[in-house]
Design a protein around this motif. Sequence first.
Motif, PDB file in Angstrom:
ATOM      1  N   VAL B 183       0.391  -0.567  -4.224  1.00  0.00           N
ATOM      2  CA  VAL B 183       1.163  -1.849  -4.115  1.00  0.00           C
ATOM      3  C   VAL B 183       1.112  -2.431  -2.161  1.00  0.00           C
ATOM      4  CG1 VAL B 183       3.812  -2.630  -3.141  1.00  0.00           C
ATOM      5  CG2 VAL B 183       3.910  -1.133  -4.783  1.00  0.00           C
ATOM      6  N   MET B 184       0.551  -3.297  -2.504  1.00  0.00           N
ATOM      7  CA  MET B 184       0.376  -4.137  -0.453  1.00  0.00           C
ATOM      8  C   MET B 184       1.324  -4.599  -0.127  1.00  0.00           C
ATOM      9  SD  MET B 184      -2.860  -6.678   0.013  1.00  0.00           S
ATOM     10  CE  MET B 184      -3.701  -6.520   1.260  1.00  0.00           C
ATOM     11  N   MET B 185       1.662  -4.719   0.963  1.00  0.00           N
ATOM     12  CA  MET B 185       2.387  -5.036   1.576  1.00  0.00           C
ATOM     13  C   MET B 185       1.881  -6.170   2.532  1.00  0.00           C
ATOM     14  SD  MET B 185       4.918  -2.851   0.970  1.00  0.00           S
ATOM     15  CE  MET B 185       6.412  -4.000   1.508  1.00  0.00           C
ATOM     16  N   THR B 186       2.970  -7.428   2.625  1.00  0.00           N
ATOM     17  CA  THR B 186       2.163  -8.650   2.867  1.00  0.00           C
ATOM     18  C   THR B 186       2.589  -9.773   3.920  1.00  0.00           C
ATOM     19  OG1 THR B 186       2.984 -10.035   1.304  1.00  0.00           O
ATOM     20  CG2 THR B 186       1.536  -9.579   0.012  1.00  0.00           C
ATOM     21  N   GLU B 187       4.060  -8.621   4.161  1.00  0.00           N
ATOM     22  CA  GLU B 187       5.022  -9.224   5.235  1.00  0.00           C
ATOM     23  C   GLU B 187       6.018  -8.275   5.753  1.00  0.00           C
ATOM     24  OE1 GLU B 187       3.418 -13.199   5.186  1.00  0.00           O
ATOM     25  OE2 GLU B 187       3.525 -12.007   6.878  1.00  0.00           O
ATOM     26  N   LEU B 188       5.897  -8.446   7.046  1.00  0.00           N
ATOM     27  CA  LEU B 188       7.381  -7.798   7.497  1.00  0.00           C
ATOM     28  C   LEU B 188       9.067  -8.950   6.975  1.00  0.00           C
ATOM     29  CD1 LEU B 188       5.822  -6.588  10.504  1.00  0.00           C
ATOM     30  CD2 LEU B 188       6.422  -4.900   8.688  1.00  0.00           C
ATOM     31  N   ILE B 189       9.617  -7.718   7.278  1.00  0.00           N
ATOM     32  CA  ILE B 189      10.920  -9.224   7.621  1.00  0.00           C
ATOM     33  C   ILE B 189      11.943  -8.408   8.424  1.00  0.00           C
ATOM     34  CG2 ILE B 189      13.204  -9.803   6.157  1.00  0.00           C
ATOM     35  CD1 ILE B 189      11.785  -8.356   3.191  1.00  0.00           C
ATOM     36  N   GLN B 446       7.516 -15.303  -4.126  1.00  0.00           N
ATOM     37  CA  GLN B 446       6.508 -17.274  -3.418  1.00  0.00           C
ATOM     38  C   GLN B 446       6.149 -17.300  -2.390  1.00  0.00           C
ATOM     39  OE1 GLN B 446       5.783 -19.602  -5.234  1.00  0.00           O
ATOM     40  NE2 GLN B 446       4.795 -20.984  -4.014  1.00  0.00           N
ATOM     41  N   ALA B 447       6.052 -16.104  -1.523  1.00  0.00           N
ATOM     42  CA  ALA B 447       5.519 -15.952  -0.288  1.00  0.00           C
ATOM     43  C   ALA B 447       3.727 -15.211  -0.885  1.00  0.00           C
ATOM     44  CB  ALA B 447       6.173 -15.458   0.458  1.00  0.00           C
ATOM     45  N   VAL B 448       4.433 -13.810  -1.762  1.00  0.00           N
ATOM     46  CA  VAL B 448       3.998 -13.067  -2.329  1.00  0.00           C
ATOM     47  C   VAL B 448       2.769 -13.350  -2.780  1.00  0.00           C
ATOM     48  CG1 VAL B 448       3.882 -11.215  -2.700  1.00  0.00           C
ATOM     49  CG2 VAL B 448       5.197 -10.967  -1.339  1.00  0.00           C
ATOM     50  N   MET B 449       3.422 -14.183  -3.579  1.00  0.00           N
ATOM     51  CA  MET B 449       2.370 -13.987  -5.243  1.00  0.00           C
ATOM     52  C   MET B 449       1.702 -16.144  -5.672  1.00  0.00           C
ATOM     53  SD  MET B 449       3.035 -11.032  -6.604  1.00  0.00           S
ATOM     54  CE  MET B 449       2.352 -11.735  -8.828  1.00  0.00           C
ATOM     55  N   GLY B 450       1.685 -16.942  -4.001  1.00  0.00           N
ATOM     56  CA  GLY B 450       1.796 -18.031  -4.102  1.00  0.00           C
ATOM     57  C   GLY B 450       0.325 -18.292  -4.426  1.00  0.00           C
ATOM     58  N   ALA B 451      -0.405 -17.908  -4.840  1.00  0.00           N
ATOM     59  CA  ALA B 451      -1.666 -17.957  -4.790  1.00  0.00           C
ATOM     60  C   ALA B 451      -2.528 -17.710  -5.471  1.00  0.00           C
ATOM     61  CB  ALA B 451      -2.629 -16.952  -3.774  1.00  0.00           C
TER      62      ALA B 451
END
Lengths: 73, 600
Positions: B183-189, B446-451
């Motif tokens: 699991v790759m983390m892509t953004e902090l919240i 959406q932010a994670v998977m958009g590409a």
Amino acid sequence: MAIERIDKEKCIGCQKCVDACIMDVIRFDETEKKAVIKYPKECYCCYNCEVGCPSGAIYVDPRRLRPITPAWS
Amino acid sequence: MAAQCFKTDVLVVGGGLAGFHAAITAREAGAKVIMVEKNYSGTSGHSTFARDMMLFHEEWGDCLQDWRDQFIHIGEYINDQEWVDILLKEGYDRFRDMVNWGMPFYLREPGTTGFPGDDHPYGNAVMSDKIGFPKPEEEPFRYRHQRTKYRKSTAIIKFGKREKLMDARKKALSIGIEIIDHVMMTELIKRDGRIAGAMGFNTRDGGVYVFECGAVVMACGSLTFKPAYFSVQCNTGDGVAMGYRAGAELTGMEFGTGMWVCKDVDSVTIDGPVAELGLTEDCFTNGKGEEFLDDTAHLPTNIHWPLEVHKGKGPLFHEPYNYDRSNFEDALKKYDETAEGPWLTMMDRAGIDIFHDRFEQYMSFIGNIWPGGLKINTKCETSVPGLYAAGDSAGSNFTGPTYGTLGSGMCHAAVTGHRAGKFAAEYVGERDSVTFTQAEIREFEQAVMGALERGYGFTTEHVLTRIQQTLFPYEVRIIMKEDRLKAALTMIEFFRDHLLPKTYASDFRDLRNYHEVRNMIVGAEVMLKTAIMRQESRGWFFREDYPRRDDENWLKWIIAQKGQDGEMTLSTQDIPMEWRGDLSLPYEERYMLQYRLEED
């Protein structure tokens, strides 16, 4: 070049190589219960798979498939 | 597939040595801990390949002042000396932790004293045969990195096996740490200015993962660009980029690292094997057949070599003298078993006999491994409340612009990991956790998977190749100059603004590539802007337009941070006066390494 083969005769399906690959190149075929090379272009020749394989099923050539821009030629 | 949501106290991002120390320490302090890793915790990251750790212990006769002096002279007064002291004093306790977790180390041969490299003609070719678990106060096998004689004070221990982190994994699982792999983390919240969680995805099945937590320890390793050096391929600046986007301060980002590689087999550095096998009679020649290194080449310098090429005297060669290979049979076998990679096997398969063949080598620019990262205080807190950093992701400035000694990276990972885990667990304490709404979770997806949804445009491989073409030529980041740094920055900004928005990921594995190049671009921008700002040379940071150290203006650290308007802001922090060394010394005495840019 890079990871070239996983010998199906020798592979015992332990998945050590699947876990050991730092670039997620190797996956496990659930039907054949053997490790398979899925993304050879991502292989950077770290040898984790070949060194860790308990049955010597894997062969890695030390040169990558994807060339890297050298500092100078 | 619906997003999976997890609640925890401390989320540790990255399954390397720093991550394991953080997770185990936080768990033992009573916190609920999840460790998440984009590959597999226990076999991934730079730690996997490291085989050494610096270890200081006064009870074994080590002199603190000598070790400090070595770090500071090689770091050229840019070191954070508080961190140097912490590493030297706390490394021993971290070593005992690892032994207790079940990690074996090389043991000293009974009845021996001193360091094997000190008086043996083959340097470190003499190694212990014994691997095991040192008892309390028992000194394990230690050696000094003999070939680089300016690193003569520090001593180094060796991990007993390549899969050392699997013992840490067993320990972590046994005390109730949940480990989530692939699991790759892509953004902090963030919520109300502090960490509330993080988002990412599963690289196998594409599932979105959302974590609600009180604190995050960023232990993702360093910023590199998938260079010709296999140990760091996982380390694409994920921690640095996520922290930067969340508003954390970064420091030390202008400094970079290169490694020596054989041109035909460039996956592994040859510097280590040559030193460790004790091939002390080897030499290096330029295109004219001359030996070109002087005595200061034994410093951790990576500058004399590309300078030789810059002066038009390339290419560069490794020249072996005719060694009898049988003298090295034992050392060869031990080296291949314990090393980063089975280097001798690799050279053999490429048809190169390192004992008899002359081969060409070059320097591979890697990125920023030890010097820079998320700026931390001594509690490993970053400037964002709830965000901690450890290991190569952390910018502690312990080593200055260079790498003070072999094994200091692993010592840094263990010591900062432990501190980050301890203080993250304390911070979480009684804090209420946040729960995200369904609408927020859909935004995260959406932010994670958009590409993945694009399906056409530029490939991730194209973006990676472009980044490498921009940064890897020696004249960009090793022999630097303002106009070339600005040219590289122009390209990176083009990749950021034009290429990346039009890049698609072809599958879930390729989505990892997408986020990696996205993070590399953030890191590259910080790296280049801070390099442009530092108008001097120091250690491995060499600028041909400012080829001298400028103690009057540049005994400072540079700090980069994303401003309120989204643009990068740069500031500086002065090195304390008491850390600046003797400023009255003549330049050639104060600085051992002289660049010799002048044409011959």
